[in-house]
Design a protein around this motif. Structure first.
Motif, mmCIF file in Angstrom:
data_model
loop_
_atom_site.group_PDB
_atom_site.id
_atom_site.type_symbol
_atom_site.label_atom_id
_atom_site.label_comp_id
_atom_site.label_asym_id
_atom_site.label_seq_id
_atom_site.Cartn_x
_atom_site.Cartn_y
_atom_site.Cartn_z
ATOM 1 N N ASN A 130 1.551 -3.918 -9.192
ATOM 2 C CA ASN A 130 0.584 -4.991 -9.030
ATOM 3 C C ASN A 130 1.162 -6.391 -9.153
ATOM 4 O O ASN A 130 1.949 -6.691 -10.036
ATOM 5 N N ASN A 131 0.730 -7.205 -8.233
ATOM 6 C CA ASN A 131 0.859 -8.655 -8.376
ATOM 7 C C ASN A 131 -0.545 -9.135 -8.687
ATOM 8 O O ASN A 131 -1.436 -8.890 -7.871
ATOM 9 N N PRO A 132 -0.826 -9.741 -9.811
ATOM 10 C CA PRO A 132 0.106 -10.375 -10.721
ATOM 11 C C PRO A 132 0.455 -9.618 -12.000
ATOM 12 O O PRO A 132 1.354 -10.058 -12.708
ATOM 13 N N SER A 166 10.138 -7.961 2.340
ATOM 14 C CA SER A 166 10.380 -9.237 1.656
ATOM 15 C C SER A 166 11.012 -9.072 0.293
ATOM 16 O O SER A 166 11.954 -9.776 -0.064
ATOM 17 N N LYS A 167 10.448 -8.161 -0.510
ATOM 18 C CA LYS A 167 10.836 -8.134 -1.909
ATOM 19 C C LYS A 167 11.964 -7.145 -2.178
ATOM 20 O O LYS A 167 12.677 -7.290 -3.151
ATOM 21 N N ASN A 168 12.129 -6.149 -1.317
ATOM 22 C CA ASN A 168 13.244 -5.215 -1.538
ATOM 23 C C ASN A 168 14.531 -5.743 -0.904
ATOM 24 O O ASN A 168 15.599 -5.688 -1.497
ATOM 25 N N VAL A 211 12.921 -14.086 6.575
ATOM 26 C CA VAL A 211 13.225 -13.388 7.840
ATOM 27 C C VAL A 211 11.936 -12.907 8.485
ATOM 28 O O VAL A 211 11.748 -13.023 9.688
ATOM 29 N N ARG A 212 11.039 -12.365 7.680
ATOM 30 C CA ARG A 212 9.713 -11.872 8.036
ATOM 31 C C ARG A 212 9.731 -10.505 8.711
ATOM 32 O O ARG A 212 10.098 -10.377 9.880
ATOM 33 N N LEU A 213 9.346 -9.490 7.985
ATOM 34 C CA LEU A 213 9.181 -8.151 8.547
ATOM 35 C C LEU A 213 8.386 -7.288 7.569
ATOM 36 O O LEU A 213 8.625 -7.339 6.361
#
Ligand SMILES: Cc1ncc(COP(=O)(O)O)c(C=O)c1O
Length: 405
Positions: free
Chosen positions: A187-189, A249-251, A257-259
Motif C-alpha cells: 500500500n501507498n501510503p 516505475s518502482k521496480n 521512462v513511462r511503462l
C-alpha cells in the motif's frame, strides 16, 4: 455556450504533491541556505540499470534504420512484451493469464485513473482510507463521488474503508456493498501489504457480490514476506472479479521512462453478462496510441536474467533505506509501520501533532520534507509518510537529523 465539466469544479484544491511543492518552494525561497532533504514524493533516485540502457540504445538505433524503423505501436502492446510478462509474472506463479489479457500502457497512474471509465456512472466505489488520491479524484471527475462533506472530509457517494492501527491497516468489508473496490497492496501510503488469506477473502467477497476489484500492485517488487501475494491472481477466483495494474516505475526506475500494464481477464462480466475485456480494449484503442517501441523493448530487457539481477539490486538498495528509516525512527521513540513489503514508512506523529503540523515542524526544524498522512484521507490524520526512494546518504542524514530534534 461553453461550459466546463461541472464535476471538475467539485475537485478539491490542487493535487497533494503540488501543495507540498508549493510549501517547500516558499520555504526555500525564504531560507536559501537550507539543506533540504526530500523524502516526500515517491520518485526513484537511482539511475536506470545497464541492461535497460542498452535496450533503450539498441531500440533507438533500430529507429534510425529504414528496415527496422517502427511507427505506431500496437494500441494494446507488442506481443514480445505481453508474452514476456505472462511468462515471468504469471505463469511462473501459477496464475492463468493470457498475453491478450495484458494491456501495455504508459504507467499505473493513467490506468488506475482511467479504468473507471468503462463502468457505469451509477456504480458505487469503495476506497481504503488513507488512499492513493488518483482513485478518488478520477471518480470525482466521472461524477461518481457525490458532494464533499467538509465535516467528514469525505465524498458523500464514496464508501471509505478505514485502514487503522486497530485493524492492522487491513480494511474490513463495508456496511454498504460496493460495485467497484480499489485495493492497493503493497500500500501507498501505509507501506503495509495484505496477506494472502486477507486478499482471498476480498476476492470471495467480490465474487459473491458481483463487484470488481481494481488491484494496484505498483509496489509488488518490494514484497519480502512469503505470505504476501505478488499478484491478485494467486487467489482462487480472481479471474472473474479482479483487474490488476502494474508498473515498471518502482521496480526498474521507469518513473521518467513511462511503462506499465493492466491485466483484464476475459472472465469478468457485468450483471447483464457483458464482458469487461473488450470494453477496455475499445477504450485503449480509441484514446491511447500505444506505449513507445523503445520503452517496450526496455521493459522486455527488465525480464532478462541480467535485468532481473539489476532490478533486484535497485529494490534492495531502497529497502536498505526503508530499514534505516524504520529502525532509526523506532530508536528515536516513534511508532512506525510499513517498510517491510513496501518502500514507504508510515509513522505516528509525536505529541498529538496533526499531520500538517508535523510537516511544518520537520521542514522548519530539520529541513526534511515528508508527506502528511491526512493528505491521503481522514484516517491518515496523525500519521506521516516517509519514502525510502532517497539516496543512502540522504536517508541516513535525514534520520540522524530527526533523532536529534
Ligand atoms: C499506488 C500507486 N499506483 C500507481 C502509481 C503510479 O505509477 P506509474 O509511475 O506507473 O504511473 C503510483 C506512484 O506513485 C502509486 O503510488
Amino acid at each position: 455556450m461553453l461550459r466546463v465539466n461541472p464535476n471538475y469544479l467539485k475537485l478539491r484544491g490542487s493535487y497533494l504533491f503540488s501543495n507540498i511543492a508549493k510549501k517547500v518552494n516558499e520555504y526555500s525561497a525564504n531560507h536559501p541556505d537550507a539543506q533540504i532533504i526530500r523524502l516526500g514524493i515517491g520518485d526513484v533516485t537511482q539511475p536506470l540499470t545497464p541492461t535497460v540502457i542498452k535496450a533503450l540504445h539498441d531500440a533507438t538505433d533500430e529507429m534510425a534504420d529504414k528496415n527496422t524503423f517502427r511507427g505506431y505501436a500496437p494500441d494494446l502492446g507488442y506481443d514480445f512484451l505481453r508474452n514476456t510478462i505472462v511468462e515471468h509474472e504469471y505463469k511462473s506463479r501459477g496464475c492463468e493469464i493470457a498475453a491478450d489479457e495484458i494491456f501495455i500502457s504508459d504507467g499505473a497512474k493513467s490506468d488506475s485513473g482511467n479504468i473507471q471509465e468503462i463502468f457505469s456512472s451509477e456504480c458505487k466505489i469503495a476506497v481504503t482510507d488513507p488512499v492513493y488520491p488518483v482513485y478518488v479524484d478520477s471518480n470525482v471527475m466521472a461524477g461518481r463521488a457525490g458532494e464533499f462533506v467538509e465535516q467528514k472530509e469525505q465524498w458523500s457517494n464514496i464508501i471509505y474503508m478505514p485502514c487503522t492501527e486497530e485493524n492492522g491497516f487491513t480494511p474490513a468489508f463495508p456496511e454498504e456493498v460496493p460495485d467497484i473496490i480499489y485495493i492497493c497492496s503493497p500500500n501507498n501510503p501505509t507501506g503495509t501489504a495484505l496477506k494472502k488469506d486477507a486478499l482471498q477473502k476480498w476476492v470471495d467477497y467480490a465474487n459473491e457480490h458481483k463487484a470488481v476489484i481494481l488491484f494496484d500492485a505498483a509496489y509488488e517488487a518490494y514484497i519480502s514476506e512469503d505470505d504476501v501475494p505478488h499478484s491478485i491472481y494467486e487467489c482462487e477466483g480472481a479471474r472473474s472479479c479482479a483487474i490488476e495494474m502494474r508498473s515498471f516505475s518502482k521496480n526498474a526506475g521507469f518513473t521518467g521512462v513511462r511503462l506499465g500494464y493492466t491485466v483484464v481477464p476475459k472472465d469478468i462480466k457485468d450483471v447483464d453478462g457483458n464482458q469487461v475485456h473488450p470494453m477496455w480494449a475499445r477504450r485503449h484503442g480509441t484514446k491511447f496510441n500505444g506505449a513507445p517501441y523503445i520503452q517496450q523493448r526496455a521493459g522486455e530487457a527488465v525480464y532478462s536474467a541480467e535485468g532481473q539481477k539489476e532490478i533486484r539490486g535497485l529494490v534492495n538498495y531502497y529497502m536498505e533505506n526503508a530499514k534505516i528509516i524504520r529502525e532509526g525512527l523506532k530508536d528515536a521513540g516513534y511508532t512506525v509501520y510499513g517498510g517491510v513489503n513496501a518502500p514507504y514508512i508510515w509513522l505516528k506523529t509525536p505529541d498529538n501533532m496533526t499531520s500538517w503540523q508535523f510537516f511544518d515542524h520537520l521542514l522548519e526544524t530539520v529541513n526534511i520534507v515528508g508527506t502528511p498522512g491526512s493528505g491521503f484521507g481522514p484516517s491518515g490524520e496523525g500519521f506521516f509518510r516517509l519514502t525510502a526512494f532517497g539516496s543512502h546518504e540522504n536517508t541516513k542524514a535525514a534520520i540522524e537529523r530527526i533523532k536529534h530534534i
